[in-house]
Design a protein around this motif. Sequence first.
Motif, PDB file in Angstrom:
ATOM      1  N   MET A   1      -6.293 -38.696  -1.147  1.00 32.37           N
ATOM      2  CA  MET A   1      -5.050 -37.872  -1.051  1.00 32.37           C
ATOM      3  C   MET A   1      -4.925 -37.139  -2.338  1.00 32.37           C
ATOM      4  O   MET A   1      -5.431 -37.527  -3.387  1.00 32.37           O
ATOM      5  CB  MET A   1      -4.166 -39.136  -1.130  1.00 32.37           C
ATOM      6  N   TYR A   2      -3.884 -36.148  -2.669  1.00 31.79           N
ATOM      7  CA  TYR A   2      -2.642 -36.766  -2.381  1.00 31.79           C
ATOM      8  C   TYR A   2      -1.663 -36.167  -2.766  1.00 31.79           C
ATOM      9  O   TYR A   2      -1.643 -36.223  -4.076  1.00 31.79           O
ATOM     10  CB  TYR A   2      -2.578 -38.242  -2.265  1.00 31.79           C
ATOM     11  N   THR A   3      -1.188 -35.359  -2.315  1.00 31.76           N
ATOM     12  CA  THR A   3      -0.439 -34.083  -2.816  1.00 31.76           C
ATOM     13  C   THR A   3       1.084 -34.520  -2.655  1.00 31.76           C
ATOM     14  O   THR A   3       1.797 -33.641  -3.140  1.00 31.76           O
ATOM     15  CB  THR A   3      -0.824 -32.757  -2.110  1.00 31.76           C
ATOM     16  N   SER A  63      -4.888 -39.658  -8.400  1.00 38.04           N
ATOM     17  CA  SER A  63      -4.597 -40.589  -6.977  1.00 38.04           C
ATOM     18  C   SER A  63      -5.834 -41.142  -6.382  1.00 38.04           C
ATOM     19  O   SER A  63      -5.891 -42.296  -5.775  1.00 38.04           O
ATOM     20  CB  SER A  63      -3.906 -39.660  -5.855  1.00 38.04           C
ATOM     21  N   GLU A  64      -6.850 -40.304  -6.684  1.00 36.47           N
ATOM     22  CA  GLU A  64      -8.256 -40.722  -6.016  1.00 36.47           C
ATOM     23  C   GLU A  64      -8.865 -41.969  -6.908  1.00 36.47           C
ATOM     24  O   GLU A  64      -9.302 -42.948  -6.497  1.00 36.47           O
ATOM     25  CB  GLU A  64      -9.315 -39.732  -6.309  1.00 36.47           C
ATOM     26  N   VAL A  65      -8.387 -42.046  -8.249  1.00 33.60           N
ATOM     27  CA  VAL A  65      -8.968 -42.911  -9.125  1.00 33.60           C
ATOM     28  C   VAL A  65      -8.337 -44.203  -8.935  1.00 33.60           C
ATOM     29  O   VAL A  65      -8.809 -45.415  -8.745  1.00 33.60           O
ATOM     30  CB  VAL A  65      -9.067 -42.482 -10.435  1.00 33.60           C
ATOM     31  N   ASP A  93     -17.238 -42.693  -3.101  1.00 31.78           N
ATOM     32  CA  ASP A  93     -16.641 -41.434  -2.750  1.00 31.78           C
ATOM     33  C   ASP A  93     -15.363 -40.860  -3.518  1.00 31.78           C
ATOM     34  O   ASP A  93     -15.276 -39.962  -3.885  1.00 31.78           O
ATOM     35  CB  ASP A  93     -16.527 -41.005  -1.349  1.00 31.78           C
ATOM     36  N   GLU A  94     -14.562 -41.721  -3.515  1.00 30.44           N
ATOM     37  CA  GLU A  94     -13.282 -41.581  -3.894  1.00 30.44           C
ATOM     38  C   GLU A  94     -13.327 -41.225  -5.546  1.00 30.44           C
ATOM     39  O   GLU A  94     -12.846 -40.426  -5.988  1.00 30.44           O
ATOM     40  CB  GLU A  94     -11.893 -42.648  -3.745  1.00 30.44           C
ATOM     41  N   GLY A  95     -14.064 -42.002  -6.108  1.00 24.72           N
ATOM     42  CA  GLY A  95     -14.341 -41.933  -7.554  1.00 24.72           C
ATOM     43  C   GLY A  95     -15.010 -40.629  -7.789  1.00 24.72           C
ATOM     44  O   GLY A  95     -14.524 -39.745  -8.671  1.00 24.72           O
ATOM     45  N   GLY A  96     -15.840 -40.079  -6.879  1.00 22.45           N
ATOM     46  CA  GLY A  96     -16.490 -38.695  -6.909  1.00 22.45           C
ATOM     47  C   GLY A  96     -15.369 -37.460  -6.830  1.00 22.45           C
ATOM     48  O   GLY A  96     -15.355 -36.678  -7.488  1.00 22.45           O
ATOM     49  N   HIS A  97     -14.538 -38.012  -5.822  1.00 22.11           N
ATOM     50  CA  HIS A  97     -13.411 -36.818  -5.574  1.00 22.11           C
ATOM     51  C   HIS A  97     -12.527 -36.994  -7.168  1.00 22.11           C
ATOM     52  O   HIS A  97     -12.199 -35.683  -7.238  1.00 22.11           O
ATOM     53  CB  HIS A  97     -12.429 -37.370  -4.528  1.00 22.11           C
ATOM     54  N   GLY A  98     -12.280 -37.725  -7.579  1.00 24.62           N
ATOM     55  CA  GLY A  98     -11.539 -37.880  -8.914  1.00 24.62           C
ATOM     56  C   GLY A  98     -12.368 -37.024  -9.822  1.00 24.62           C
ATOM     57  O   GLY A  98     -11.808 -36.188 -10.354  1.00 24.62           O
ATOM     58  N   ARG A 172     -15.308 -29.760  -0.061  1.00 18.94           N
ATOM     59  CA  ARG A 172     -16.155 -30.619  -0.577  1.00 18.94           C
ATOM     60  C   ARG A 172     -15.447 -32.097  -0.010  1.00 18.94           C
ATOM     61  O   ARG A 172     -16.189 -32.913   0.909  1.00 18.94           O
ATOM     62  CB  ARG A 172     -16.640 -30.756  -1.673  1.00 18.94           C
ATOM     63  N   ILE A 173     -14.311 -32.239  -0.596  1.00 16.94           N
ATOM     64  CA  ILE A 173     -13.756 -33.545  -0.253  1.00 16.94           C
ATOM     65  C   ILE A 173     -13.251 -33.849   1.021  1.00 16.94           C
ATOM     66  O   ILE A 173     -13.300 -35.029   1.585  1.00 16.94           O
ATOM     67  CB  ILE A 173     -12.294 -33.680  -1.421  1.00 16.94           C
ATOM     68  N   CYS A 174     -12.843 -32.678   1.570  1.00 20.47           N
ATOM     69  CA  CYS A 174     -12.126 -32.831   3.155  1.00 20.47           C
ATOM     70  C   CYS A 174     -13.139 -33.503   3.767  1.00 20.47           C
ATOM     71  O   CYS A 174     -13.240 -34.318   4.800  1.00 20.47           O
ATOM     72  CB  CYS A 174     -11.592 -31.652   3.445  1.00 20.47           C
ATOM     73  N   GLU A 176     -15.757 -35.599   3.252  1.00 16.10           N
ATOM     74  CA  GLU A 176     -15.842 -36.946   2.911  1.00 16.10           C
ATOM     75  C   GLU A 176     -14.524 -37.858   3.420  1.00 16.10           C
ATOM     76  O   GLU A 176     -15.010 -38.839   4.068  1.00 16.10           O
ATOM     77  CB  GLU A 176     -16.140 -37.150   1.728  1.00 16.10           C
ATOM     78  N   GLU A 177     -13.361 -37.343   3.406  1.00 14.60           N
ATOM     79  CA  GLU A 177     -12.267 -37.781   3.943  1.00 14.60           C
ATOM     80  C   GLU A 177     -12.458 -37.873   5.397  1.00 14.60           C
ATOM     81  O   GLU A 177     -11.994 -38.906   6.022  1.00 14.60           O
ATOM     82  CB  GLU A 177     -10.925 -36.858   3.536  1.00 14.60           C
ATOM     83  N   SER A 178     -13.018 -37.020   5.933  1.00 10.52           N
ATOM     84  CA  SER A 178     -13.170 -37.137   7.414  1.00 10.52           C
ATOM     85  C   SER A 178     -14.011 -38.288   8.171  1.00 10.52           C
ATOM     86  O   SER A 178     -13.682 -38.856   8.918  1.00 10.52           O
ATOM     87  CB  SER A 178     -13.216 -35.854   8.098  1.00 10.52           C
TER      88      SER A 178
HETATM   89 FE   LIG Z   1     -10.479 -38.942  -1.581  1.00 12.54          FE
END
Ligand SMILES: [Fe+2]
Lengths: 336, 273
Positions: A1-3, A63-65, A93-98, A172-174, A176-178
């Motif tokens: 997330m996360y806007t 937010s990812e972190v 993955d969330e760390g990677g998004h960060g 890229r992130i979307c 993985e989020e799915s």
């Molecule tokens: Fe994420």
Amino acid sequence: MYTQAMDIPGGPKAVAAATPEEAARNSAFDARIAADLKIEPRDVMPEAYRKTLVRQISQHAHSEVVGMLPEGNWITRAPSLKRKAILLAKVQDEGGHGLYLYAAAETLGTSRDQMVDALLAGRAKYSSIFNYPTLTWADMGAIGWLVDGAAIMNQIPLCRCSYGPYARAMIRICKEESFHQRQGFDIMLSLCKGTAAQKEMAQDALNRWWWPVVQMFGPPDKDSVHSGQSAAWGIKRISNDDLRQKFIDATVPQAELLGITIPDPGLKWNEERGHYDYGAIDWDEFWRVVNGDGPCNRERLATRIEAHAEGAWVREAATAYAEKAAARELAGKRAA
Amino acid sequence: MVAAMATRVATKTTSPEHIDYLLRLGDSSLVLGQRLAEWTGHGPVLEEDIAMANIALDFIGQARLLLTHAGNLEGKGRNEDALAYFRDARAFRNVTLCELPNSGIAKGHGQSADYAFTVVRNLLFCAWQTQLWAALAQSADAELAAIAAKSAKETAYHLRHASDWTIRFGDGTPASHERAQAALDQLMPYTNELFATDAVEEVVAAAGIGVRGAELHAGWKSLVQAILDESALKMPVASAFQSTGKSGIHSEHMDYLLIEMQSVARQHPGAQW
Ligand SMILES: [Fe+2]
Ligand SMILES: [Fe+2]
């Protein structure tokens, strides 16, 4: 997330150009936006656009972190090895998004250290959803299903965002989020097909997460401060309320499939609108959590601060070693 | 020839030592994976959070393959989860090294995890696994040989990661050097267990399935020594200490680890997840 935090008051606003040069630069920028072209790091952009993006992308990265903490809380207790591996991979993955997002924000001229300092000093926001506690294993299902599900709703439009590096990170992130969303739903499905105690755990998780997730889309459009400017800049393309509606419409049939009940007596299909109606959202609760008094705000920040402080000697060692190694290499070249 | 014969024997009647041996390997990977996973979200820098989660994930993956294989050979219907979640500490066969808390060997709660202890443990354990997988790639147990071949690739990366950080710590700042040396001094006695050949290893080695711990020592030592030399760290004086986790007699830390790991599964026996 996360806007979600994007729409919180206090951010920069577009201001009139101060000089003719600035006006000319702004009109070049406006032309690119009007033509729906991407803005790249070296392109001219108004200072307010840059600031808005740094703020939004860094909030997203934080937010990812911070989001690694509530789910990280259950990795060591995952009830099967398969679930343990999936959860570990998800949090990774969330760390990677960060990382991608910090890198995207850095293209705008703010360093990751500056952004992290702002987070740890309490100046930067992150998604409020992570200020809620994860109390049972079912919360791993609810977060994947609902929180990652809401994240996708929010982020898919951002894949077309006007700022190139952010849009590309989002694509890229979307993807993985799915995956995360499906894995979360799968946890819920196993619980709902399981024992009475498991199903009860799933219902309890839905009860606790539903309203905070619905709030994740941010304040209603009528109270939303920045949406107008962000829409004009091609950053925010769909309004908070429209995204929220889209999320609710998609989620109701999924809850029915699971056989658990969304805790909103006002939830009802509206034939005329072609959407679900839903009950009143507790915005006082939302603002309380955004402003620091949610159940876990203090814990989350304290945990990040501690990890950062405890890791200082590690980072210092890496820097010292890199300097020594570079010096040795230089000395070797000189000698040769 | 000998290997082929051993395979046939192994498929007919699996010795208890064979299963025990697989549990040693699988439990060691599982328990170290569990310890490393504790870092997730708390690492010293985001890249390391990701790297350590990745390494933990590989260990859990190894454990799943090894425990599944052990359960199949045992033939009592125990799958990876029955073995991971419904055995008590006395039935776990991991080496003690893997169960030590990330904070080091001192007792008491509320201690902060120490990245030097984690990194140096990974160095010592992954250097051992490097030798182990190379030997087991020839195992008469074809499934074990396949797991060893797959794991060897992962271990090469884990060893590289641990070596790089050990060198950074040893040759970084005075503070990091001191932490790394202290970790090494604490951990080294626990490596004796890795090389203490016992009756279980004698049986599996004779059958061409496993390897005697003692046979891995020379290769391990030169691997570790090379990294220590580059790190300016001193190899501690050898001790007579013997930990015995691989025979099911663990440290005081083990039960806490299992209580946490098994808590949800045991609250819902028989449940599917
Ligand atoms: Fe994420
Ligand atoms: Fe996610």
